[in-house]
Scaffold this motif. Structure first.
Motif, PDB file in Angstrom:
ATOM      1  N   GLN A 366       3.455 -37.455   2.368  1.00  0.00           N
ATOM      2  CA  GLN A 366       4.829 -36.959   2.419  1.00  0.00           C
ATOM      3  C   GLN A 366       5.584 -37.332   1.149  1.00  0.00           C
ATOM      4  OE1 GLN A 366       6.616 -38.292   6.118  1.00  0.00           O
ATOM      5  NE2 GLN A 366       4.902 -37.509   7.337  1.00  0.00           N
ATOM      6  N   GLY A 367       5.308 -38.528   0.629  1.00  0.00           N
ATOM      7  CA  GLY A 367       5.985 -38.983  -0.576  1.00  0.00           C
ATOM      8  C   GLY A 367       5.681 -38.115  -1.789  1.00  0.00           C
ATOM      9  N   ARG A 368       4.436 -37.710  -1.935  1.00  0.00           N
ATOM     10  CA  ARG A 368       4.084 -36.839  -3.072  1.00  0.00           C
ATOM     11  C   ARG A 368       4.883 -35.550  -3.033  1.00  0.00           C
ATOM     12  NH1 ARG A 368      -2.389 -36.570  -4.075  1.00  0.00           N
ATOM     13  NH2 ARG A 368      -1.716 -35.698  -6.063  1.00  0.00           N
ATOM     14  N   LYS A 369       5.056 -34.996  -1.841  1.00  0.00           N
ATOM     15  CA  LYS A 369       5.842 -33.758  -1.719  1.00  0.00           C
ATOM     16  C   LYS A 369       7.318 -34.007  -2.043  1.00  0.00           C
ATOM     17  CE  LYS A 369       2.776 -31.642   1.706  1.00  0.00           C
ATOM     18  NZ  LYS A 369       2.637 -31.136   3.096  1.00  0.00           N
ATOM     19  N   LEU A 370       7.826 -35.153  -1.609  1.00  0.00           N
ATOM     20  CA  LEU A 370       9.226 -35.469  -1.887  1.00  0.00           C
ATOM     21  C   LEU A 370       9.454 -35.705  -3.377  1.00  0.00           C
ATOM     22  CD1 LEU A 370       9.945 -37.842   1.131  1.00  0.00           C
ATOM     23  CD2 LEU A 370      10.871 -35.534   0.779  1.00  0.00           C
ATOM     24  N   ILE A 371       8.505 -36.330  -4.045  1.00  0.00           N
ATOM     25  CA  ILE A 371       8.623 -36.501  -5.497  1.00  0.00           C
ATOM     26  C   ILE A 371       8.673 -35.140  -6.172  1.00  0.00           C
ATOM     27  CG2 ILE A 371       7.472 -37.348  -7.579  1.00  0.00           C
ATOM     28  CD1 ILE A 371       6.274 -39.588  -5.840  1.00  0.00           C
ATOM     29  N   GLY A 372       7.822 -34.242  -5.715  1.00  0.00           N
ATOM     30  CA  GLY A 372       7.794 -32.904  -6.303  1.00  0.00           C
ATOM     31  C   GLY A 372       9.069 -32.125  -6.083  1.00  0.00           C
ATOM     32  N   SER A 373       9.678 -32.296  -4.903  1.00  0.00           N
ATOM     33  CA  SER A 373      10.892 -31.530  -4.597  1.00  0.00           C
ATOM     34  C   SER A 373      12.149 -32.147  -5.199  1.00  0.00           C
ATOM     35  CB  SER A 373      11.071 -31.422  -3.078  1.00  0.00           C
ATOM     36  OG  SER A 373      11.409 -32.695  -2.511  1.00  0.00           O
ATOM     37  N   GLY A 374      12.109 -33.465  -5.458  1.00  0.00           N
ATOM     38  CA  GLY A 374      13.283 -34.133  -5.997  1.00  0.00           C
ATOM     39  C   GLY A 374      14.407 -34.323  -4.990  1.00  0.00           C
ATOM     40  N   ALA A 375      14.091 -34.167  -3.696  1.00  0.00           N
ATOM     41  CA  ALA A 375      15.112 -34.293  -2.654  1.00  0.00           C
ATOM     42  C   ALA A 375      15.621 -35.731  -2.572  1.00  0.00           C
ATOM     43  CB  ALA A 375      14.531 -33.868  -1.305  1.00  0.00           C
ATOM     44  N   PRO A 376      16.929 -35.935  -2.434  1.00  0.00           N
ATOM     45  CA  PRO A 376      17.473 -37.293  -2.316  1.00  0.00           C
ATOM     46  C   PRO A 376      17.109 -37.919  -0.976  1.00  0.00           C
ATOM     47  CG  PRO A 376      19.213 -35.676  -2.014  1.00  0.00           C
ATOM     48  CD  PRO A 376      17.997 -34.908  -2.432  1.00  0.00           C
ATOM     49  N   LEU A 377      16.909 -39.237  -0.975  1.00  0.00           N
ATOM     50  CA  LEU A 377      16.559 -39.971   0.241  1.00  0.00           C
ATOM     51  C   LEU A 377      17.710 -40.870   0.671  1.00  0.00           C
ATOM     52  CD1 LEU A 377      12.894 -41.266  -0.253  1.00  0.00           C
ATOM     53  CD2 LEU A 377      13.661 -39.260   1.009  1.00  0.00           C
ATOM     54  N   ASP A 378      17.810 -41.082   1.970  1.00  0.00           N
ATOM     55  CA  ASP A 378      18.704 -42.075   2.525  1.00  0.00           C
ATOM     56  C   ASP A 378      17.952 -43.402   2.499  1.00  0.00           C
ATOM     57  OD1 ASP A 378      20.061 -43.856   4.147  1.00  0.00           O
ATOM     58  OD2 ASP A 378      20.647 -42.344   5.619  1.00  0.00           O
ATOM     59  N   PRO A 379      18.347 -44.362   1.663  1.00  0.00           N
ATOM     60  CA  PRO A 379      17.584 -45.619   1.548  1.00  0.00           C
ATOM     61  C   PRO A 379      17.439 -46.364   2.865  1.00  0.00           C
ATOM     62  CG  PRO A 379      19.152 -45.399  -0.258  1.00  0.00           C
ATOM     63  CD  PRO A 379      19.473 -44.315   0.716  1.00  0.00           C
ATOM     64  N   GLN A 380      18.468 -46.320   3.712  1.00  0.00           N
ATOM     65  CA  GLN A 380      18.388 -47.046   4.979  1.00  0.00           C
ATOM     66  C   GLN A 380      17.348 -46.427   5.906  1.00  0.00           C
ATOM     67  OE1 GLN A 380      22.470 -47.219   6.484  1.00  0.00           O
ATOM     68  NE2 GLN A 380      22.742 -49.234   5.548  1.00  0.00           N
ATOM     69  N   ARG A 381      17.327 -45.118   5.981  1.00  0.00           N
ATOM     70  CA  ARG A 381      16.326 -44.456   6.823  1.00  0.00           C
ATOM     71  C   ARG A 381      14.932 -44.600   6.213  1.00  0.00           C
ATOM     72  NH1 ARG A 381      17.591 -41.170  10.808  1.00  0.00           N
ATOM     73  NH2 ARG A 381      15.885 -39.703  10.421  1.00  0.00           N
ATOM     74  N   ALA A 382      14.850 -44.526   4.900  1.00  0.00           N
ATOM     75  CA  ALA A 382      13.556 -44.672   4.232  1.00  0.00           C
ATOM     76  C   ALA A 382      12.972 -46.064   4.455  1.00  0.00           C
ATOM     77  CB  ALA A 382      13.698 -44.392   2.742  1.00  0.00           C
ATOM     78  N   ALA A 383      13.830 -47.056   4.667  1.00  0.00           N
ATOM     79  CA  ALA A 383      13.362 -48.424   4.865  1.00  0.00           C
ATOM     80  C   ALA A 383      12.844 -48.675   6.272  1.00  0.00           C
ATOM     81  CB  ALA A 383      14.489 -49.402   4.550  1.00  0.00           C
ATOM     82  N   ASP A 384      13.041 -47.728   7.175  1.00  0.00           N
ATOM     83  CA  ASP A 384      12.573 -47.865   8.547  1.00  0.00           C
ATOM     84  C   ASP A 384      11.176 -47.268   8.658  1.00  0.00           C
ATOM     85  OD1 ASP A 384      12.029 -47.772  11.257  1.00  0.00           O
ATOM     86  OD2 ASP A 384      14.048 -47.124  11.827  1.00  0.00           O
ATOM     87  N   PRO A 385      10.129 -48.093   8.783  1.00  0.00           N
ATOM     88  CA  PRO A 385       8.762 -47.559   8.786  1.00  0.00           C
ATOM     89  C   PRO A 385       8.448 -46.698  10.005  1.00  0.00           C
ATOM     90  CG  PRO A 385       8.755 -49.899   9.329  1.00  0.00           C
ATOM     91  CD  PRO A 385      10.147 -49.560   8.923  1.00  0.00           C
ATOM     92  N   SER A 386       9.293 -46.732  11.013  1.00  0.00           N
ATOM     93  CA  SER A 386       9.055 -45.889  12.182  1.00  0.00           C
ATOM     94  C   SER A 386       9.544 -44.465  11.987  1.00  0.00           C
ATOM     95  CB  SER A 386       9.744 -46.493  13.418  1.00  0.00           C
ATOM     96  OG  SER A 386      11.152 -46.428  13.312  1.00  0.00           O
ATOM     97  N   ILE A 387      10.355 -44.255  10.951  1.00  0.00           N
ATOM     98  CA  ILE A 387      10.868 -42.914  10.647  1.00  0.00           C
ATOM     99  C   ILE A 387       9.964 -42.267   9.608  1.00  0.00           C
ATOM    100  CG2 ILE A 387      12.787 -41.629   9.639  1.00  0.00           C
ATOM    101  CD1 ILE A 387      14.672 -43.761  10.708  1.00  0.00           C
ATOM    102  N   PRO A 388       9.433 -41.075   9.883  1.00  0.00           N
ATOM    103  CA  PRO A 388       8.614 -40.403   8.858  1.00  0.00           C
ATOM    104  C   PRO A 388       9.392 -40.272   7.555  1.00  0.00           C
ATOM    105  CG  PRO A 388       8.445 -39.259  10.956  1.00  0.00           C
ATOM    106  CD  PRO A 388       9.540 -40.283  11.107  1.00  0.00           C
ATOM    107  N   LEU A 389       8.727 -40.493   6.456  1.00  0.00           N
ATOM    108  CA  LEU A 389       9.409 -40.453   5.168  1.00  0.00           C
ATOM    109  C   LEU A 389      10.080 -39.106   4.923  1.00  0.00           C
ATOM    110  CD1 LEU A 389       9.881 -42.465   2.889  1.00  0.00           C
ATOM    111  CD2 LEU A 389       7.831 -41.602   1.772  1.00  0.00           C
ATOM    112  N   LYS A 390       9.431 -38.036   5.384  1.00  0.00           N
ATOM    113  CA  LYS A 390       9.996 -36.704   5.182  1.00  0.00           C
ATOM    114  C   LYS A 390      11.294 -36.513   5.951  1.00  0.00           C
ATOM    115  CE  LYS A 390       7.238 -34.553   8.865  1.00  0.00           C
ATOM    116  NZ  LYS A 390       6.199 -33.521   9.162  1.00  0.00           N
ATOM    117  N   SER A 391      11.522 -37.357   6.982  1.00  0.00           N
ATOM    118  CA  SER A 391      12.743 -37.262   7.785  1.00  0.00           C
ATOM    119  C   SER A 391      13.854 -38.146   7.243  1.00  0.00           C
ATOM    120  CB  SER A 391      12.447 -37.647   9.236  1.00  0.00           C
ATOM    121  OG  SER A 391      11.482 -36.786   9.805  1.00  0.00           O
TER     122      SER A 391
END
Length: 394
Positions: A366-391
C-alpha cells in the motif's frame, strides 16, 4: 546491439529489446564464464547448499541473443563505435552499459588467505565449505550483505562475530532510531555485534582490531559496500560522477550518443525526489532495462523515475524498503519496533516518501502506491498499525 554486463540489468536489457521488437543482432558480453545468473540466492539457498546455482531460466538461443561469456571488456572507442575487449574490438550501433557494482575490499586484505567476498557464484562456492565445516566467522561490515551472510552462517551453526566501524548497523542506509532496534536481532540469533570497531589487520586465524582486540577467525567475510564497476571506462568520453557511476539522463542515456547505462553502474535524476540517485538493488536492475529498450526502439521517449525498492531476509525477518527518505521531515512508527512486525514511514510535507517494513507486507504494497500518488497522510491514523495504511490518507 551490444550489452556489456551479464547480470540482471544486462540480461533484462537484452530480453526487453527482443520483447519490444528489436530485430537486429543482440550480443551480451559477460566477464564471468558462467551462464548468466541471479544474485539474491547467492546469500541464501546457494550459500547454504540448498541450490547449486541460480541461472536465469531464459532460452538465449531462441531469443537470438548471442552470449560472449568470460570476456574482459577494457574500454569504449566512441569514435569508432566499438568496444575494446581481451579478444579484440567488438563493433556496436547501440551500446548498453550494465556492468553492475563491485565489492569494496578491506585495505590490506586482498590476497590474504581465508578472506572472502560474497558477490559472485564463485564467491558463494568458496564460502559453502566454510559453513559446512562450521568455522568461526568474522564478518566485516553490518550492512545488508553482512546481515544476510551472518544469518546464513548462524543457520549453519557457525560462531559469528560482526565487526562494524560505525556506531550501529546499516549506518549508511537508515537513521539511528531505525537501526538501533535492528541491532538486537544479532544477539537474538546468537551472533556477536561489535560496533565502533575498526579492523587494523587480518592475521592467520584471527582479526586484529585497532584497539588491540583479537578475534578468532577461521574465515573472514568482507561486506563493507560496493561501487560501480566502471573503471574500464576511465579512458572513454563517457561522463562518470564522483561516485564512479555513469551519469545517465532521465532516459538512461549517457553523455555519448547511442550509449545507455542501467542498473548498479549508473545514476539517474529523480524528479520525484529532486536529486540524482544511485540505486544498488535488484529491482532497479529489473525495471531500468524496460525504459532503456523503449528509448532505443520507440518513437516516444520515456523517463525513468522509479520508486526504489529492495528487500532483505535476515535473522528470521523479511525486511522491505520502498522510496527514498533523505528529504523527509516527519517520521511515523507503526507498531512496536521491539516486536515481530512493525513499519516506519517517512513523510515530506505530509506525503509519504519512503517506508521500511518488517513482516508487514501489506504496509509495503500500500505504501508504494501512496508514494506514487503523492496523497497526503494523516500522521495520527498512519501511526495506528490496526488501520490499513491506504485508509490513513487525508
Amino acid at each position: 546491439m551490444v550489452v556489456v554486463g551479464a547480470g540482471m540489468a544486462g540480461v533484462q536489457s537484452a530480453v526487453a529489446l527482443r520483447e519490444q521488437g528489436w530485430t537486429g543482432r543482440v550480443t551480451l558480453i559477460g566477464a564471468e564464464p558462467h551462464q548468466p545468473y541471479d544474485r539474491p540466492p547467492l546469500s541464501k539457498a546457494v550459500l547454504l547448499g540448498k541450490a547449486d546455482g541460480s541461472a536465469f531460466d531464459i532460452d538465449f538461443e531462441a531469443l537470438g541473443i548471442e552470449l560472449r561469456l568470460g570476456l574482459e571488456v577494457r574500454g569504449v572507442r566512441s569514435s569508432a563505435h566499438e568496444i575494446d575487449t581481451a579478444s579484440g574490438p567488438v563493433p556496436y550501433d547501440v551500446l548498453v552499459i550494465a556492468t553492475g557494482a563491485e565489492p569494496i575490499m578491506l585495505p590490506g586484505s586482498e590476497g590474504v588467505p581465508g578472506v572472502h567476498l560474497l558477490r559472485t557464484l564463485d564467491d558463494a562456492a568458496r564460502l559453502r565449505p566454510v559453513l559446512d565445516e562450521q568455522h568461526d566467522v568474522v564478518v566485516v561490515g553490518a550492512g545488508w550483505i553482512g546481515a544476510e551472510f551472518a544469518t546464513a552462517a548462524r543457520e549453519a551453526g557457525c560462531a559469528v562475530t560482526v565487526v562494524e566501524a560505525a556506531d550501529r548497523p546499516l549506518a549508511g542506509t537508515v537513521p539511528a532510531e531505525v537501526a538501533v532496534p535492528m541491532a538486537q536481532w544479532y544477539a537474538e540469533s546468537g551472533a556477536r555485534l561489535l560496533t565502533g570497531a575498526r579492523v587494523a589487520r587480518i592475521e592467520p586465524g584471527q582479526v586484529v582490531l585497532d584497539d588491540g582486540t583479537r578475534i578468532a577467525a577461521g574465515a573472514v567475510v568482507v561486506g563493507i559496500g560496493a561501487r560501480p564497476a566502471t573503471a574500464w571506462l576511465a579512458e572513454s568520453d563517457i561522463e562518470r560522477g564522483p561516485d564512479g557511476a555513469v551519469v545517465a539522463d532521465d532516459r538512461l542515456g549517457t553523455s555519448l550518443p547511442d550509449v545507455y547505462a542501467v542498473g548498479d553502474c549508473a545514476s539517474f535524476p529523480s524528479r520525484r525526489y529532486g536529486e540524482r540517485l544511485l540505486v544498488h538493488h535488484w529491482d532497479n536492475a529489473l525495471q531500468g532495462p524496460r525504459t532503456v529498450a523503449a528509448n532505443i526502439i520507440g518513437e516516444t521517449p520515456q523517463s525513468y523515475d522509479p520508486i526504489p525498492y529492495f528487500w532483505s531476509e535476515q535473522f528470521g525477518r523479511f525486511v522491505q524498503y520502498a522510496g527514498h527518505h533523505a528529504s523527509a521531515d516527519t517520521t511515523v512508527w507503526r507498531g512496536d519496533p521491539s516486536g515481530a512486525a512493525w513499519s516506519v514511514c517517512w513523510l515530506r510535507e505530509g506525503a509519504l516518501v519512503a517506508l521500511l517494513t518488517v513482516a508487514r507486507p501489506r504496509d509495503l504494497a500500500q505504501g508504494r502506491k501512496l508514494i506514487g500518488s503523492g496523497a497526503p497522510l494523516d500522521p495520527q491514523r498512519a501511526a495506528d498499525p490496526s488501520i490499513p495504511l491506504k485508509s490513513a490518507t487525508l
